[in-house]
Design a protein around this motif. Structure first.
Motif, PDB file in Angstrom:
ATOM      1  N   PHE A 337       2.597  -6.272   6.227  1.00 13.03           N
ATOM      2  CA  PHE A 337       2.469  -5.210   5.225  1.00 13.03           C
ATOM      3  C   PHE A 337       2.268  -3.892   5.950  1.00 13.03           C
ATOM      4  CE2 PHE A 337      -0.611  -2.733   2.522  1.00 13.03           C
ATOM      5  CZ  PHE A 337       0.303  -2.326   1.574  1.00 13.03           C
ATOM      6  N   ASP A 338       3.237  -2.990   5.839  1.00 17.62           N
ATOM      7  CA  ASP A 338       3.228  -1.750   6.619  1.00 17.62           C
ATOM      8  C   ASP A 338       3.793  -0.627   5.755  1.00 17.62           C
ATOM      9  OD1 ASP A 338       3.455   0.320   8.401  1.00 17.62           O
ATOM     10  OD2 ASP A 338       4.919  -0.654   9.699  1.00 17.62           O
ATOM     11  N   ILE A 339       2.922   0.272   5.290  1.00 16.85           N
ATOM     12  CA  ILE A 339       3.377   1.317   4.373  1.00 16.85           C
ATOM     13  C   ILE A 339       4.170   2.406   5.088  1.00 16.85           C
ATOM     14  CG2 ILE A 339       1.448   0.868   2.817  1.00 16.85           C
ATOM     15  CD1 ILE A 339       0.262   3.588   3.695  1.00 16.85           C
ATOM     16  N   THR A 340       4.243   2.347   6.421  1.00 17.36           N
ATOM     17  CA  THR A 340       5.043   3.334   7.140  1.00 17.36           C
ATOM     18  C   THR A 340       6.471   2.855   7.385  1.00 17.36           C
ATOM     19  OG1 THR A 340       4.444   2.531   9.365  1.00 17.36           O
ATOM     20  CG2 THR A 340       2.963   4.136   8.329  1.00 17.36           C
ATOM     21  N   ARG A 341       6.761   1.599   7.081  1.00 17.32           N
ATOM     22  CA  ARG A 341       8.125   1.120   7.268  1.00 17.32           C
ATOM     23  C   ARG A 341       9.031   1.711   6.182  1.00 17.32           C
ATOM     24  NH1 ARG A 341       9.392  -4.309   7.819  1.00 17.32           N
ATOM     25  NH2 ARG A 341       7.275  -5.150   7.697  1.00 17.32           N
ATOM     26  N   ASP A 342      10.328   1.644   6.406  1.00 12.93           N
ATOM     27  CA  ASP A 342      11.295   2.040   5.389  1.00 12.93           C
ATOM     28  C   ASP A 342      11.644   0.799   4.571  1.00 12.93           C
ATOM     29  OD1 ASP A 342      13.298   2.954   3.800  1.00 12.93           O
ATOM     30  OD2 ASP A 342      14.713   3.400   5.417  1.00 12.93           O
ATOM     31  N   PRO A 343      11.106   0.682   3.338  1.00 10.53           N
ATOM     32  CA  PRO A 343      11.366  -0.520   2.531  1.00 10.53           C
ATOM     33  C   PRO A 343      12.597  -0.390   1.659  1.00 10.53           C
ATOM     34  CG  PRO A 343       9.728   0.807   1.429  1.00 10.53           C
ATOM     35  CD  PRO A 343      10.172   1.597   2.661  1.00 10.53           C
ATOM     36  N   SER A 344      13.339   0.708   1.799  1.00 12.67           N
ATOM     37  CA  SER A 344      14.499   0.904   0.936  1.00 12.67           C
ATOM     38  C   SER A 344      15.489  -0.227   1.143  1.00 12.67           C
ATOM     39  CB  SER A 344      15.173   2.247   1.220  1.00 12.67           C
ATOM     40  OG  SER A 344      15.595   2.324   2.558  1.00 12.67           O
ATOM     41  N   GLY A 345      16.119  -0.634   0.066  1.00  8.47           N
ATOM     42  CA  GLY A 345      17.025  -1.775   0.123  1.00  8.47           C
ATOM     43  C   GLY A 345      16.361  -3.080  -0.260  1.00  8.47           C
ATOM     44  N   HIS A 346      15.035  -3.063  -0.491  1.00  8.58           N
ATOM     45  CA  HIS A 346      14.395  -4.302  -0.954  1.00  8.58           C
ATOM     46  C   HIS A 346      14.982  -4.688  -2.304  1.00  8.58           C
ATOM     47  CE1 HIS A 346      11.877  -2.729  -4.213  1.00  8.58           C
ATOM     48  NE2 HIS A 346      11.568  -1.706  -3.452  1.00  8.58           N
ATOM     49  N   LEU A 347      14.868  -5.966  -2.635  1.00 11.65           N
ATOM     50  CA  LEU A 347      15.506  -6.491  -3.845  1.00 11.65           C
ATOM     51  C   LEU A 347      14.510  -6.749  -4.974  1.00 11.65           C
ATOM     52  CD1 LEU A 347      17.988  -8.951  -2.088  1.00 11.65           C
ATOM     53  CD2 LEU A 347      18.412  -6.607  -2.861  1.00 11.65           C
ATOM     54  N   GLY A 348      13.306  -6.230  -4.834  1.00 15.96           N
ATOM     55  CA  GLY A 348      12.289  -6.457  -5.848  1.00 15.96           C
ATOM     56  C   GLY A 348      12.622  -5.849  -7.195  1.00 15.96           C
ATOM     57  N   PHE A 349      13.472  -4.821  -7.206  1.00 12.09           N
ATOM     58  CA  PHE A 349      13.951  -4.237  -8.458  1.00 12.09           C
ATOM     59  C   PHE A 349      15.391  -4.640  -8.738  1.00 12.09           C
ATOM     60  CE2 PHE A 349      10.769  -0.775  -7.365  1.00 12.09           C
ATOM     61  CZ  PHE A 349       9.856  -1.138  -8.345  1.00 12.09           C
ATOM     62  N   GLY A 350      15.909  -5.637  -8.016  1.00 12.40           N
ATOM     63  CA  GLY A 350      17.304  -5.994  -8.145  1.00 12.40           C
ATOM     64  C   GLY A 350      18.176  -4.938  -7.497  1.00 12.40           C
ATOM     65  N   MET A 351      19.450  -4.970  -7.843  1.00  7.14           N
ATOM     66  CA  MET A 351      20.376  -3.940  -7.385  1.00  7.14           C
ATOM     67  C   MET A 351      21.640  -4.018  -8.224  1.00  7.14           C
ATOM     68  SD  MET A 351      22.474  -5.217  -4.082  1.00  7.14           S
ATOM     69  CE  MET A 351      23.734  -4.060  -4.624  1.00  7.14           C
ATOM     70  N   GLY A 352      22.484  -3.010  -8.089  1.00 10.53           N
ATOM     71  CA  GLY A 352      23.760  -3.043  -8.778  1.00 10.53           C
ATOM     72  C   GLY A 352      23.625  -2.764 -10.268  1.00 10.53           C
ATOM     73  N   LEU A 353      24.536  -3.345 -11.027  1.00 14.89           N
ATOM     74  CA  LEU A 353      24.652  -3.064 -12.458  1.00 14.89           C
ATOM     75  C   LEU A 353      23.354  -3.329 -13.214  1.00 14.89           C
ATOM     76  CD1 LEU A 353      26.901  -2.339 -14.636  1.00 14.89           C
ATOM     77  CD2 LEU A 353      26.976  -4.802 -15.078  1.00 14.89           C
ATOM     78  N   HIS A 354      22.627  -4.378 -12.828  1.00 12.39           N
ATOM     79  CA  HIS A 354      21.436  -4.788 -13.568  1.00 12.39           C
ATOM     80  C   HIS A 354      20.149  -4.406 -12.848  1.00 12.39           C
ATOM     81  CE1 HIS A 354      23.726  -6.926 -16.605  1.00 12.39           C
ATOM     82  NE2 HIS A 354      24.445  -7.464 -15.642  1.00 12.39           N
TER      83      HIS A 354
END
Length: 407
Positions: A337-354
């Motif tokens: 767990f590291d709040i300084t990392r770049d977490p962009s691209g995680h799939l916790g919110f899904g991605m794409g159309l939905h």
């Protein structure tokens, strides 16, 4: 040999198998063994205990989420297969509909929850967070992070924004628990909730009607879009219901997980104290590291090859989002767990159309609460044993006892 590594013939295909029950109580309390077994066995595995295919790898899950034409949500985003059985409630729109039925409600929700709305809400939500934290701290340094902060704040600010009456808002938590349990099989968890199915479903349906929503609220705005013909009148209440789902359950348990993470990683709280602008970043890292929304299903519209495995038409594919968000093939030091990392691209919110339409709302809620806390609290630590809840779909918390050292 580990049973999860067996190779057996299934559906006339020699498939890698994970022989873990995804809905066993022990699994729901600790999903890491399941995540690891599915992810490390093969790109795609057969789950004989649950009768579905599954993947826990980042690339395969991203492929499924990006290809809505082949991997659809119209069969339900949970374990029940709507192509083979009747759903227990009207499918959520746009969450469980594919184009073209998905498109109009999605456009309306995207507009209602757009950046213009968030800019308008930001100042008042920050003030509400300050008031809540001040009120909690007046009671003393010890509190339940789940009840007093993680649940209390969204149930106030987001329910206000949607336009719900103040009475009965605790029903939102019970209804959310029921809905997310219903995304799994009809096991004991489902039947425990089903005792209140009629009561809670009727309450939510009533609250989503135009006459029960405050004028000028987000819910009322959705009904106004039906007046303009942007969605059908019969879609309006279901879209309001989807709006509630976008900003309540996963946000609450994400904030609870974040408070627990800071209590057990004091060095990360020190980093946030030094740079409060990392508040929103920290929330995305917790959604990656401890994904509240653990599992979602898509259903094949035709036979398809996924991860080197042939999957037939109208087959369910279980996407273990929590496993993908810790896939070492994609992330460096994924279990840290590291709040300084770049977490962009995680799939916790899904991605794409939905992709989750309420993700920016969730980020704003978490940011407001963290900024209020970081201005007043030097240190967060556990004041007792936390209690995890159990849910077929979500990683949930019942209690997060905290002690706050005031600044």
């Amino acid at each position: 040999m580990d049973r999860s590594m067996n190779i057996v013939a299934t559906k006339n295909v020699t498939s890698p198998v994970c022989d873990i029950d995804a809905y066993a109580t022990s699994t729901l309390l600790d999903r890491e063994p399941l995540q690891r077994a599915v992810r490390e066995t093969a790109p795609v595995v057969w789950m004989p205990q649950n009768g579905v295919y599954a993947t826990g790898r980042y690339d395969e899950i991203r492929e499924v989420l990006a290809n809505w034409q082949t991997f659809q949500v119209g069969g339900g985003i949970g374990w029940p297969n709507y192509y083979k059985e009747k759903p227990w409630r009207p499918p959520a729109n746009p969450t469980e509909t594919d184009p073209p039925h998905h498109d109009a409600p999605r456009r309306v929700l995207s507009e209602v929850l757009g950046m213009r709305t968030l800019r308008r809400l930001r100042e008042s939500w920050m003030a509400e967070a300050d008031s809540l934290v001040d009120e909690v701290l007046l009671r003393g340094p010890e509190l339940d992070g789940m009840k007093d902060l993680a649940a209390a704040y969204p149930l106030k600010v987001f329910a206000d924004a949607v336009g719900l009456p103040a009475e009965g808002r605790s029903n939102l938590l019970a209804y959310g628990d029921l809905v997310f349990n219903a995304f799994g099989p009809q096991n004991e968890l489902f039947h425990q909730n089903a005792r209140r199915l009629s009561e809670l479903s009727e309450w939510v349906a009533t609250m989503c009607q135009r006459e029960n929503l405050r004028a000028g609220s987000l819910g009322a705005t959705i009904w106004e879009s039906s007046d303009r013909g942007e969605i059908l009148p019969e879609q309006a209440s279901l879209t309001v219901r989807s709006l509630l789902s976008a900003g309540i359950d996963t946000t609450i348990h994400g904030i609870a997980a974040l408070l627990h993470a800071f209590a057990t990683h004091p060095e990360q709280w020190a980093i946030l104290k030094n740079d409060p602008s990392l508040a929103r970043h920290a929330f995305d890292e917790i959604v990656r590291w401890a994904s509240p929304f653990q599992v979602v299903f898509h259903t094949t519209s035709e036979a398809v090859d996924l991860g080197g495995l042939s999957v037939g038409k109208h087959e369910k594919v279980m996407l273990l989002l929590g496993a993908a968000n810790r896939d070492p093939r994609h992330w460096d030091n994924p279990d840290v767990f590291d709040i300084t990392r770049d977490p962009s691209g995680h799939l916790g919110f899904g991605m794409g159309l939905h992709q989750c339409v309420g993700q920016h709302v969730a980020r704003l809620e978490a940011e407001a609460l963290l900024r209020a806390l970081v201005a007043r609290v030097n240190r967060i630590e556990l004041a007792g044993e936390p209690a995890r809840g159990i849910n077929n779909t979500l990683a949930v918390w019942e209690r997060v006892p905290l002690r706050l050292e005031l600044a």
